[in-house]
Design a protein around this motif. Structure first.
Motif, PDB file in Angstrom:
ATOM      1  N   VAL A 214       0.837  -1.204   0.000  1.00 58.14           N
ATOM      2  CA  VAL A 214       0.000   0.000   0.000  1.00 58.14           C
ATOM      3  C   VAL A 214       0.870   1.251   0.000  1.00 58.14           C
ATOM      4  O   VAL A 214       0.667   2.170  -0.800  1.00 58.14           O
ATOM      5  CB  VAL A 214      -0.974  -0.011   1.202  1.00 58.14           C
ATOM      6  N   ASP A 215       1.860   1.286   0.888  1.00 57.80           N
ATOM      7  CA  ASP A 215       2.732   2.461   0.998  1.00 57.80           C
ATOM      8  C   ASP A 215       3.522   2.720  -0.283  1.00 57.80           C
ATOM      9  O   ASP A 215       3.791   3.863  -0.631  1.00 57.80           O
ATOM     10  CB  ASP A 215       3.707   2.314   2.174  1.00 57.80           C
ATOM     11  N   ALA A 216       3.869   1.655  -1.006  1.00 61.35           N
ATOM     12  CA  ALA A 216       4.619   1.796  -2.255  1.00 61.35           C
ATOM     13  C   ALA A 216       3.726   2.216  -3.421  1.00 61.35           C
ATOM     14  O   ALA A 216       4.216   2.526  -4.508  1.00 61.35           O
ATOM     15  CB  ALA A 216       5.319   0.484  -2.592  1.00 61.35           C
ATOM     16  N   GLY A 217       2.402   2.231  -3.207  1.00 59.82           N
ATOM     17  CA  GLY A 217       1.488   2.605  -4.286  1.00 59.82           C
ATOM     18  C   GLY A 217       1.254   1.485  -5.278  1.00 59.82           C
ATOM     19  O   GLY A 217       0.760   1.718  -6.377  1.00 59.82           O
ATOM     20  N   THR A 218       1.565   0.259  -4.896  1.00 57.22           N
ATOM     21  CA  THR A 218       1.359  -0.889  -5.780  1.00 57.22           C
ATOM     22  C   THR A 218      -0.110  -1.297  -5.799  1.00 57.22           C
ATOM     23  O   THR A 218      -0.659  -1.609  -6.854  1.00 57.22           O
ATOM     24  CB  THR A 218       2.226  -2.073  -5.323  1.00 57.22           C
ATOM     25  N   ILE A 219      -0.736  -1.282  -4.619  1.00 59.89           N
ATOM     26  CA  ILE A 219      -2.153  -1.629  -4.507  1.00 59.89           C
ATOM     27  C   ILE A 219      -2.862  -0.635  -3.599  1.00 59.89           C
ATOM     28  O   ILE A 219      -2.228   0.090  -2.840  1.00 59.89           O
ATOM     29  CB  ILE A 219      -2.373  -3.064  -3.960  1.00 59.89           C
ATOM     30  N   ARG A 220      -4.196  -0.632  -3.713  1.00 61.61           N
ATOM     31  CA  ARG A 220      -5.058   0.080  -2.766  1.00 61.61           C
ATOM     32  C   ARG A 220      -6.014  -0.983  -2.220  1.00 61.61           C
ATOM     33  O   ARG A 220      -6.698  -1.664  -2.988  1.00 61.61           O
ATOM     34  CB  ARG A 220      -5.856   1.181  -3.453  1.00 61.61           C
ATOM     35  N   VAL A 221      -6.077  -1.142  -0.921  1.00 59.42           N
ATOM     36  CA  VAL A 221      -6.987  -2.107  -0.318  1.00 59.42           C
ATOM     37  C   VAL A 221      -8.385  -1.502  -0.314  1.00 59.42           C
ATOM     38  O   VAL A 221      -8.593  -0.390   0.176  1.00 59.42           O
ATOM     39  CB  VAL A 221      -6.545  -2.475   1.116  1.00 59.42           C
ATOM     40  N   ILE A 222      -9.328  -2.232  -0.894  1.00 57.43           N
ATOM     41  CA  ILE A 222     -10.709  -1.771  -0.977  1.00 57.43           C
ATOM     42  C   ILE A 222     -11.541  -2.378   0.143  1.00 57.43           C
ATOM     43  O   ILE A 222     -12.359  -1.702   0.751  1.00 57.43           O
ATOM     44  CB  ILE A 222     -11.314  -2.109  -2.358  1.00 57.43           C
ATOM     45  N   ASP A 223     -11.339  -3.652   0.409  1.00 56.79           N
ATOM     46  CA  ASP A 223     -12.058  -4.308   1.493  1.00 56.79           C
ATOM     47  C   ASP A 223     -11.212  -5.452   2.012  1.00 56.79           C
ATOM     48  O   ASP A 223     -10.377  -5.999   1.282  1.00 56.79           O
ATOM     49  CB  ASP A 223     -13.425  -4.826   1.024  1.00 56.79           C
ATOM     50  N   MET A 224     -11.446  -5.792   3.267  1.00 52.82           N
ATOM     51  CA  MET A 224     -10.684  -6.859   3.896  1.00 52.82           C
ATOM     52  C   MET A 224     -11.547  -7.482   4.985  1.00 52.82           C
ATOM     53  O   MET A 224     -12.173  -6.763   5.769  1.00 52.82           O
ATOM     54  CB  MET A 224      -9.406  -6.288   4.490  1.00 52.82           C
TER      55      MET A 224
ATOM     56  N   LEU B 254      -9.119 -10.406   0.797  1.00 55.30           N
ATOM     57  CA  LEU B 254      -8.582  -9.101   0.427  1.00 55.30           C
ATOM     58  C   LEU B 254      -9.125  -8.714  -0.938  1.00 55.30           C
ATOM     59  O   LEU B 254      -9.004  -9.473  -1.904  1.00 55.30           O
ATOM     60  CB  LEU B 254      -7.050  -9.178   0.380  1.00 55.30           C
ATOM     61  N   VAL B 255      -9.764  -7.549  -1.026  1.00 53.54           N
ATOM     62  CA  VAL B 255     -10.201  -6.966  -2.294  1.00 53.54           C
ATOM     63  C   VAL B 255      -9.311  -5.749  -2.500  1.00 53.54           C
ATOM     64  O   VAL B 255      -9.224  -4.881  -1.636  1.00 53.54           O
ATOM     65  CB  VAL B 255     -11.692  -6.542  -2.256  1.00 53.54           C
ATOM     66  N   TYR B 256      -8.626  -5.715  -3.643  1.00 53.68           N
ATOM     67  CA  TYR B 256      -7.644  -4.650  -3.839  1.00 53.68           C
ATOM     68  C   TYR B 256      -7.605  -4.184  -5.289  1.00 53.68           C
ATOM     69  O   TYR B 256      -7.896  -4.936  -6.214  1.00 53.68           O
ATOM     70  CB  TYR B 256      -6.246  -5.115  -3.412  1.00 53.68           C
ATOM     71  N   GLU B 257      -7.250  -2.916  -5.437  1.00 51.14           N
ATOM     72  CA  GLU B 257      -7.057  -2.330  -6.759  1.00 51.14           C
ATOM     73  C   GLU B 257      -5.572  -2.402  -7.097  1.00 51.14           C
ATOM     74  O   GLU B 257      -4.722  -2.081  -6.270  1.00 51.14           O
ATOM     75  CB  GLU B 257      -7.497  -0.867  -6.763  1.00 51.14           C
ATOM     76  N   ASN B 258      -5.272  -2.807  -8.303  1.00 50.67           N
ATOM     77  CA  ASN B 258      -3.896  -2.846  -8.789  1.00 50.67           C
ATOM     78  C   ASN B 258      -3.525  -1.458  -9.311  1.00 50.67           C
ATOM     79  O   ASN B 258      -3.707  -1.154 -10.489  1.00 50.67           O
ATOM     80  CB  ASN B 258      -3.759  -3.881  -9.913  1.00 50.67           C
ATOM     81  N   LEU B 259      -3.015  -0.618  -8.417  1.00 50.94           N
ATOM     82  CA  LEU B 259      -2.672   0.751  -8.804  1.00 50.94           C
ATOM     83  C   LEU B 259      -1.605   0.789  -9.885  1.00 50.94           C
ATOM     84  O   LEU B 259      -1.607   1.680 -10.736  1.00 50.94           O
ATOM     85  CB  LEU B 259      -2.201   1.540  -7.578  1.00 50.94           C
ATOM     86  N   TRP B 260      -0.694  -0.159  -9.860  1.00 50.48           N
ATOM     87  CA  TRP B 260       0.382  -0.198 -10.844  1.00 50.48           C
ATOM     88  C   TRP B 260      -0.172  -0.319 -12.266  1.00 50.48           C
ATOM     89  O   TRP B 260       0.457   0.121 -13.219  1.00 50.48           O
ATOM     90  CB  TRP B 260       1.350  -1.353 -10.547  1.00 50.48           C
ATOM     91  N   ALA B 261      -1.370  -0.911 -12.414  1.00 47.49           N
ATOM     92  CA  ALA B 261      -1.941  -1.133 -13.742  1.00 47.49           C
ATOM     93  C   ALA B 261      -2.984  -0.092 -14.124  1.00 47.49           C
ATOM     94  O   ALA B 261      -3.530  -0.142 -15.230  1.00 47.49           O
ATOM     95  CB  ALA B 261      -2.561  -2.528 -13.811  1.00 47.49           C
TER      96      ALA B 261
END
Length: 152
Positions: free
Chosen positions: A38-48, A105-112
């Motif tokens: 998350v801190d690296a901006g690779t993903i954004r956690v949407i739900d957990m 874990l539901v997450y957005e792939n920020l890198w993409a």
């Protein structure tokens, strides 16, 4: 999550990590690595969610906000959208064995996200995706090595 334009969203994935009964070894390493992503901006956690399934198949679902001690996940918890509904929990829990605990874990792939946005602007749409389990990759590489050894 609501600050992000739908056009700017990256691909959204989910995963379930199951810990069979008696086989969990929670040291905090998982949470630390998730926070790093998350801190690296690779993903954004949407739900957990944390799911616990007893021996009779009864499932208890817990949001992060339901837990007393979040440690490094505290920073992530404030951003969650709580996207998963009760019917989603039932479907996800069907993949679990009795007596197990699972993290969802539901997450957005920020890198993409830039690639996904460009694809949508060009009129493209995702029609399929998948994941190759690491065990299958290892088995394939080992089979190739055996085949190469046999030829030599």
């Amino acid at each position: 999550m609501t600050e992000t334009s739908l056009d700017a969203l990256g691909p959204v994935d989910f995963l379930i990590v199951e810990f069979p009964e008696g086989q969990s070894n929670f040291t905090g390493e998982i949470a630390d690595e998730l926070v790093k992503l998350v801190d690296a901006g690779t993903i954004r956690v949407i739900d957990m969610l944390i799911l616990a399934k007893d021996q009779d198949g009864v499932v208890e679902a817990m949001e992060l906000s339901d837990l007393d001690e979040l440690g490094p996940l505290q920073a992530i918890e404030t951003e969650l959208a709580e996207l998963l509904a009760e019917e989603d929990v039932d479907k996800l829990a069907a993949a679990m064995g009795p007596g197990s605990v699972a993290g969802v874990l539901v997450y957005e792939n920020l890198w993409a996200a830039p690639f996904a946005s460009a694809t949508r602007r060009a009129g493209g749409q995702l029609v399929a995706n998948g994941r190759i389990p690491i065990q299958a990759i290892v088995a394939s590489l080992e089979a190739d090595q055996i085949s190469d050894d046999f030829r030599d």
